[in-house]
Write a protein that holds these residues in place. Structure first.
Motif, short mmCIF file in Angstrom:
data_model
loop_
_atom_site.label_atom_id
_atom_site.label_comp_id
_atom_site.label_asym_id
_atom_site.label_seq_id
_atom_site.Cartn_x
_atom_site.Cartn_y
_atom_site.Cartn_z
N VAL A 1 0.84 -1.19 0.00
CA VAL A 1 0.00 0.00 0.00
C VAL A 1 0.88 1.25 0.00
N SER A 2 0.53 2.24 -0.79
CA SER A 2 1.32 3.47 -0.89
C SER A 2 1.20 4.28 0.40
N ASP A 3 2.15 5.21 0.58
CA ASP A 3 2.15 6.04 1.79
C ASP A 3 0.87 6.87 1.89
N ALA A 4 0.41 7.40 0.76
CA ALA A 4 -0.81 8.21 0.78
C ALA A 4 -2.01 7.39 1.24
N ASN A 5 -2.13 6.19 0.71
CA ASN A 5 -3.24 5.32 1.10
C ASN A 5 -3.11 4.87 2.55
N LYS A 6 -1.85 4.66 3.00
CA LYS A 6 -1.65 4.28 4.40
C LYS A 6 -2.15 5.38 5.33
N GLN A 7 -1.89 6.63 4.97
CA GLN A 7 -2.36 7.75 5.79
C GLN A 7 -3.88 7.78 5.85
N MET A 8 -4.52 7.56 4.71
CA MET A 8 -5.99 7.59 4.69
C MET A 8 -6.57 6.44 5.51
N ILE A 9 -6.00 5.26 5.37
CA ILE A 9 -6.50 4.11 6.12
C ILE A 9 -6.30 4.32 7.62
N THR A 10 -5.13 4.84 8.00
CA THR A 10 -4.89 5.12 9.41
C THR A 10 -5.88 6.14 9.95
N GLY A 11 -6.18 7.16 9.15
CA GLY A 11 -7.17 8.16 9.57
C GLY A 11 -8.54 7.55 9.78
N VAL A 12 -8.93 6.64 8.88
CA VAL A 12 -10.23 5.96 9.03
C VAL A 12 -10.25 5.14 10.32
N VAL A 13 -9.14 4.46 10.61
CA VAL A 13 -9.06 3.66 11.84
C VAL A 13 -9.23 4.53 13.07
N ILE A 14 -8.61 5.71 13.06
CA ILE A 14 -8.72 6.62 14.20
C ILE A 14 -10.16 7.08 14.40
N ILE A 15 -10.83 7.45 13.29
CA ILE A 15 -12.22 7.90 13.39
C ILE A 15 -13.11 6.77 13.90
N VAL A 16 -12.90 5.56 13.39
CA VAL A 16 -13.69 4.42 13.86
C VAL A 16 -13.43 4.18 15.35
N ALA A 17 -12.17 4.35 15.78
CA ALA A 17 -11.85 4.16 17.20
C ALA A 17 -12.58 5.17 18.06
N VAL A 18 -12.68 6.41 17.60
CA VAL A 18 -13.40 7.44 18.36
C VAL A 18 -14.89 7.10 18.44
N LEU A 19 -15.47 6.63 17.33
CA LEU A 19 -16.88 6.26 17.33
C LEU A 19 -17.14 5.08 18.27
N LEU A 20 -16.26 4.09 18.23
CA LEU A 20 -16.41 2.94 19.12
C LEU A 20 -16.26 3.35 20.58
N ASP A 21 -15.36 4.32 20.82
CA ASP A 21 -15.17 4.81 22.18
C ASP A 21 -16.45 5.48 22.69
N ALA A 22 -17.11 6.24 21.82
CA ALA A 22 -18.35 6.89 22.22
C ALA A 22 -19.43 5.85 22.53
N LEU A 23 -19.52 4.81 21.69
CA LEU A 23 -20.49 3.75 21.93
C LEU A 23 -20.16 2.98 23.22
N ARG A 24 -18.87 2.77 23.46
CA ARG A 24 -18.46 2.06 24.67
C ARG A 24 -18.83 2.85 25.91
N ASN A 25 -18.68 4.17 25.85
CA ASN A 25 -19.04 5.01 26.99
C ASN A 25 -20.54 4.89 27.30
N ARG A 26 -21.35 4.90 26.25
CA ARG A 26 -22.79 4.78 26.46
C ARG A 26 -23.14 3.42 27.07
N TRP A 27 -22.49 2.37 26.58
CA TRP A 27 -22.77 1.03 27.10
C TRP A 27 -22.35 0.90 28.55
N SER A 28 -21.15 1.45 28.88
CA SER A 28 -20.66 1.34 30.26
C SER A 28 -21.53 2.13 31.21
N GLN A 29 -22.10 3.26 30.76
CA GLN A 29 -22.99 4.05 31.62
C GLN A 29 -24.30 3.32 31.89
N LYS A 30 -24.76 2.54 30.91
CA LYS A 30 -25.98 1.77 31.12
C LYS A 30 -25.73 0.59 32.08
#
Length: 315
Positions: free
Chosen positions: A286-315
């Motif tokens: 994978v090229s460096d440019a695509n690696k950056q985009m994929i890493t960015g997507v992983v970070i965004i997904v991690a933030v979304l999962l973190d938000a869902l995890r917080n809601r679940w833990s509060q329940k």
């Protein structure tokens, strides 16, 4: 049951993601799941690990440190010039490099906390100052040190892991113990959760917050040692953008950008996830440019999962 549920919420998901990435890249590349690849990954992460430990503490108190990459480069430059140009042994040069990085971290804390200026702005300024100072110290030239420092980043004979990796692992363990088993760590969590409540409890939050920035700076110095030993060179243009990787590792590990919640061990697992991802993508072409985009997507997904995890833990 509550303790088990907390463990599952905090660590099991990260372990699953890490194992999934290893499995996927092992199927896509014949050379990924080999001892040499795994050892290479382990020996490439000490500098980012040191930064992630300090960044975790800073984020927990509700701050952020954008200067860590520049402080890493500055400490590396000081170390390189003292050892290569002045002929100092590492036993004398390293404390000076750590002192420089730690002092810059303390300055970040004193200005941000003392004057009530957002740490984002203060550390952004320090990022530029330290990077400029790095170029002044090295005259914008790479400083080659060689075998006098390579030993710290090279794998040990029987263990196959470098002293730098072992030191970074020790930093993770100490950081987690400080965060979870000491009054200092509990005050840091309390400050990030509700600084006003801490103040009304009669606790002076400022010294603890300033100390956290100082610790972050000190760990930048150790990261500089790790990177310099791996490259055998102090590069004035090195570590550009690594502060974003450190923040990403913490976020992937579940440390809140709003403060009050985080784990050093989880941030370390975030470092592993980022490095496995980068290494695996490189091996499958994978090229460096695509690696950056994929890493960015992983970070965004991690933030979304973190938000869902917080809601679940509060329940």
């Amino acid at each position: 049951m509550r303790s088990f549920r907390h463990w599952v919420v905090q660590y099991a998901g990260l372990i699953a993601v890490l194992l999934l990435l290893i499995a996927v890249f092992s199927m896509m590349s014949d050379h990924f799941f080999q001892k040499s690849t795994l050892i290479t990954i382990a020996n490439q992460i000490p500098d980012l690990t040191f930064l992630a430990v300090g960044m975790t503490l800073v984020l927990i108190i509700g701050g952020i440190d954008l200067s860590v990459g520049s402080l890493l480069a500055l400490s590396s430059a000081v170390l390189g010039v003292l050892m290569a140009d002045q002929g100092w042994p590492i036993a004398f040069a390293l404390p000076i490099a750590l002192l420089v990085a730690g002092s810059c971290g303390l300055i970040n804390g004193m200005i941000s906390i003392g004057f009530g200026i957002p740490s984002f702005i203060v550390t952004l300024g320090m990022l530029e100052i330290a990077r400029g100072a790095t170029k002044v110290v090295t005259d914008s030239q790479s400083v080659y040190i060689g075998s006098r420092i390579e030993w710290f980043g090279q794998p040990l004979g029987g263990l196959l892991l470098s002293p730098a990796f072992i030191a970074s692992l020790v930093a993770v363990i100490i950081g987690q113990l400080v965060l979870t088993r000491t009054i200092f760590g509990r005050y840091c969590v309390a400050i990030g959760t509700n600084a006003e409540a801490v103040r009304m409890s009669g606790i002076r939050a400022a010294p603890y917050s300033i100390a956290v920035f100082g610790i972050s700076g000190l760990l930048c110095g150790l990261a500089g040692l790790a990177q310099t030993s791996r490259l055998s060179t102090a590069d004035p243009n090195g570590a550009i953008g690594i502060e974003l990787a450190a923040i990403a590792a913490c976020v992937i590990g579940g440390t809140s950008l709003m403060g009050g919640r985080g784990s050093v061990i989880s941030s370390f697992m975030g470092v592993l996830i980022i490095q496995v991802l980068q290494t695996g993508l490189a091996q499958i072409g994978v090229s460096d440019a695509n690696k950056q985009m994929i890493t960015g997507v992983v970070i965004i997904v991690a933030v979304l999962l973190d938000a869902l995890r917080n809601r679940w833990s509060q329940k």
